[in-house]
Design an enzyme around this catalytic site. Structure first.
Site, mmCIF file in Angstrom:
data_model
loop_
_atom_site.group_PDB
_atom_site.id
_atom_site.type_symbol
_atom_site.label_atom_id
_atom_site.label_comp_id
_atom_site.label_asym_id
_atom_site.label_seq_id
_atom_site.Cartn_x
_atom_site.Cartn_y
_atom_site.Cartn_z
ATOM 1 N N HIS A 130 63.002 50.161 72.044
ATOM 2 C CA HIS A 130 61.742 49.421 71.922
ATOM 3 C C HIS A 130 60.811 49.873 73.038
ATOM 4 C CE1 HIS A 130 64.322 46.246 69.761
ATOM 5 N NE2 HIS A 130 63.645 46.940 68.861
ATOM 6 N N GLY A 131 59.594 50.222 72.653
ATOM 7 C CA GLY A 131 58.680 50.823 73.615
ATOM 8 C C GLY A 131 58.374 49.959 74.815
ATOM 9 N N ASP A 132 58.393 48.635 74.632
ATOM 10 C CA ASP A 132 58.063 47.739 75.739
ATOM 11 C C ASP A 132 59.297 47.246 76.480
ATOM 12 O OD1 ASP A 132 59.037 46.187 73.706
ATOM 13 O OD2 ASP A 132 57.456 44.654 73.793
ATOM 14 N N GLU A 133 60.403 47.977 76.364
ATOM 15 C CA GLU A 133 61.611 47.688 77.128
ATOM 16 C C GLU A 133 62.025 48.965 77.851
ATOM 17 O OE1 GLU A 133 64.467 46.007 74.417
ATOM 18 O OE2 GLU A 133 63.036 44.524 73.661
ATOM 19 N N ASN B 257 64.577 49.719 65.618
ATOM 20 C CA ASN B 257 65.892 49.086 65.476
ATOM 21 C C ASN B 257 65.976 48.212 64.221
ATOM 22 O OD1 ASN B 257 68.523 48.947 66.560
ATOM 23 N ND2 ASN B 257 68.145 46.894 67.388
ATOM 24 N N ARG B 258 65.048 48.388 63.307
ATOM 25 C CA ARG B 258 65.118 47.799 61.965
ATOM 26 C C ARG B 258 64.897 48.871 60.909
ATOM 27 N NH1 ARG B 258 65.878 44.804 65.563
ATOM 28 N NH2 ARG B 258 65.296 42.617 65.799
ATOM 29 N N HIS C 51 68.629 47.885 76.257
ATOM 30 C CA HIS C 51 67.442 47.102 75.942
ATOM 31 C C HIS C 51 67.117 46.185 77.117
ATOM 32 C CE1 HIS C 51 67.394 47.834 71.424
ATOM 33 N NE2 HIS C 51 68.554 48.351 71.797
ATOM 34 N N TYR D 188 73.046 36.571 60.037
ATOM 35 C CA TYR D 188 72.734 37.290 61.275
ATOM 36 C C TYR D 188 71.304 37.775 61.279
ATOM 37 C CZ TYR D 188 77.653 37.178 62.346
ATOM 38 O OH TYR D 188 78.922 36.776 62.624
ATOM 39 N N GLU E 295 71.662 44.355 76.641
ATOM 40 C CA GLU E 295 70.439 43.841 77.248
ATOM 41 C C GLU E 295 70.659 43.822 78.753
ATOM 42 O OE1 GLU E 295 67.985 43.180 75.227
ATOM 43 O OE2 GLU E 295 68.991 43.001 73.290
#
Length: 457
Positions: free
Chosen positions: A121-124, A182-183, A222, A257, A279
């Protein structure tokens, strides 16, 4: 969830996170050496709002161009144990660089492979920073630290610091097309995701990479767990999260889930690669001054997670009895609904298993008779080779319990029925050689290598 998968998870968590200090990683506590320092000030209030992503906040993080320079600097500084290669490009044409760490980088060996992926994810962005630190640490500590030496000499470690450089540059979760990567993977419960032409270039790059490199295990890094969003039930992503180790499955047929099209489920189903989603930060953009702290809190866990590939589980090779050549057979463990394939080059397989248990291991290949045997996995890895006969013959199972399975390609497999023939031919060669030596006055120096140790007779 099947008990075997829970045991497998416990193995990963035990091996990877046992080295953490007693306090939660990246959320307070003392320095691992017990000296204190600034680590105690790293405690956060999980209810505190995440600050806006300002230029001041991102100061100290590597830009995409700086990250590329850092990647190539590692390759230049440690060319004997590293290789830099690309798996593709992002939507905006940014190269997805990988650092391979091994004593034989770029060569195919009968060794397990592990991959780390950051910045899905770009913002992580924390993952991209700590993965560069990991590669530099291995470069600096090879032949100095036993864990670094173990990793370099017994496996191939592949590090992709950023999967989503466009999202990082845009300071958002999705890529340049605003797609959550990631989807975006094919999903076992949603066939609409199976159309490869609709996948993002970053997704296709990962899929081709996994099919090419034959990974045994993997972890993606992440920041800020999306699990909190699912638990809270509201439609807004949380600003603060938790430190989480997530493992397959992300989705289920009854849709209980939260994730479909996730990377780790696709890895496990289509690549035989067990992946953890980690994470490693409780906010998306911690201040850059905190990055060394996060690295120190996660360093031993990241190293142990990779090293667990060669420290435990079952490893071996599959051979054809009639030719003695390796074959790309399949390996299954009774009670675990997952099949892994041996490599085409060496017929080697590697399977993570929880220690302290016994397992029934089966090897199969089309045109050959399936063979099975039971093993007990203790604290060390079990080395188990299969020799399969064609349909209608009796196969063999060869046990070779070494501490590590990584030298199998150096072993010479002789099969019983052929031993006498080999010895007879060898005697003829020796006799001819002696006659030749008697009839010549040439003074050549003959260099002979010691024979390779047989493990099947």
């Amino acid at each position: 969830m099947a008990i075997s998968r829970r045991r497998l998870l416990s193995l990963f968590l035990l091996c990877a996170f046992s080295s953490l200090p007693a306090q939660a990683a990246a959320r307070g506590g003392s320095h691992p050496s017990g000296t204190g320092g600034n680590y105690g000030s790293f405690l956060r209030n999980l209810l505190q709002d995440n600050p806006m992503v300002t230029e001041e906040l991102i100061h100290g993080y590597m830009s995409n161009s700086e990250l590329e320079i850092a990647v190539h600097a590692i390759g230049s500084r440690c060319p004997n144990i590293s290789r830099i290669y690309s798996i593709g490009k992002s939507v905006n044409g940014v190269t997805l660089w990988v650092i391979e760490i091994s004593d034989k980088p770029g060569q195919k060996e009968a060794e397990p492979a592990f991959k780390y992926v950051g910045n899905v994810h770009g913002d992580e962005p924390v993952g991209r920073e700590v993965l560069i630190k990991l590669a530099n640490w291995l470069c600096d500590n090879y032949l100095k630290d036993p864990l670094a030496t173990l990793i370099v000499e017994n496996m191939h470690l592949h590090i992709l610091p950023t999967m989503n450089p466009d999202g990082f540059a845009l300071r958002r979760r999705g890529n340049a097309n605003n797609v959550d990567l990631n989807r975006d993977f094919p999903d076992q419960f949603f066939p609409i995701n199976d159309e490869i032409n609709y996948r993002q270039p970053e997704t296709r790059a990962i899929m081709n990479w996994v099919k090419q490199e034959h990974f045994t295990a993997s972890a993606s890094l992440h920041g800020l767990s999306a699990v909190i969003k699912a638990i809270s039930g509201n439609g807004e992503a949380p600003h603060q999260g938790a430190l989480v180790a997530n493992y397959p499955w992300d989705g289920s047929r009854d849709q209980r889930y939260p994730i479909y099209g996730g990377m780790q489920d696709w890895n496990y189903i289509h690549g035989g690669c067990f992946e953890l989603t980690l994470e490693v930060s409780d906010v998306k953009w911690p201040k850059s001054a905190e990055l060394p702290v996060i690295w120190e809190h996660n360093r031993m866990s990241m190293l142990n997670l990779a090293a667990s590939l060669v420290k435990t589980g079952v490893h071996g090779r599959i051979f054809a009895a009639d030719t003695g050549h390796p074959i790309p057979g399949s390996l299954t463990i009774k009670g675990i609904d997952s099949e892994i394939r041996a490599s085409r080059t060496y017929g080697d397989y590697h399977r993570m298993l929880a220690p302290g248990e016994n397992y029934e291991v089966m090897a199969s290949m089309e045109g050959f008779r399936t063979k099975a045997t039971r093993i007990v996995v203790d604290e060390k890895a079990v080395s188990l080779d299969f020799i399969l006969d064609r349909d209608g013959a009796n196969g063999q199972v060869i046990r070779n319990d070494l501490d590590y399975p990584c030298d199998h390609d150096k072993l010479f497999h002789v099969q019983g029925a052929r031993l006498e023939l080999y010895l007879f031919v060898l005697l003829i060669i020796i006799a001819l050689y002696v006659l030749f030596k008697r009839k010549t006055t040439s003074k050549f120096t003959t260099h002979r290598h010691s024979p390779k140790r047989p493990i099947a007779v």
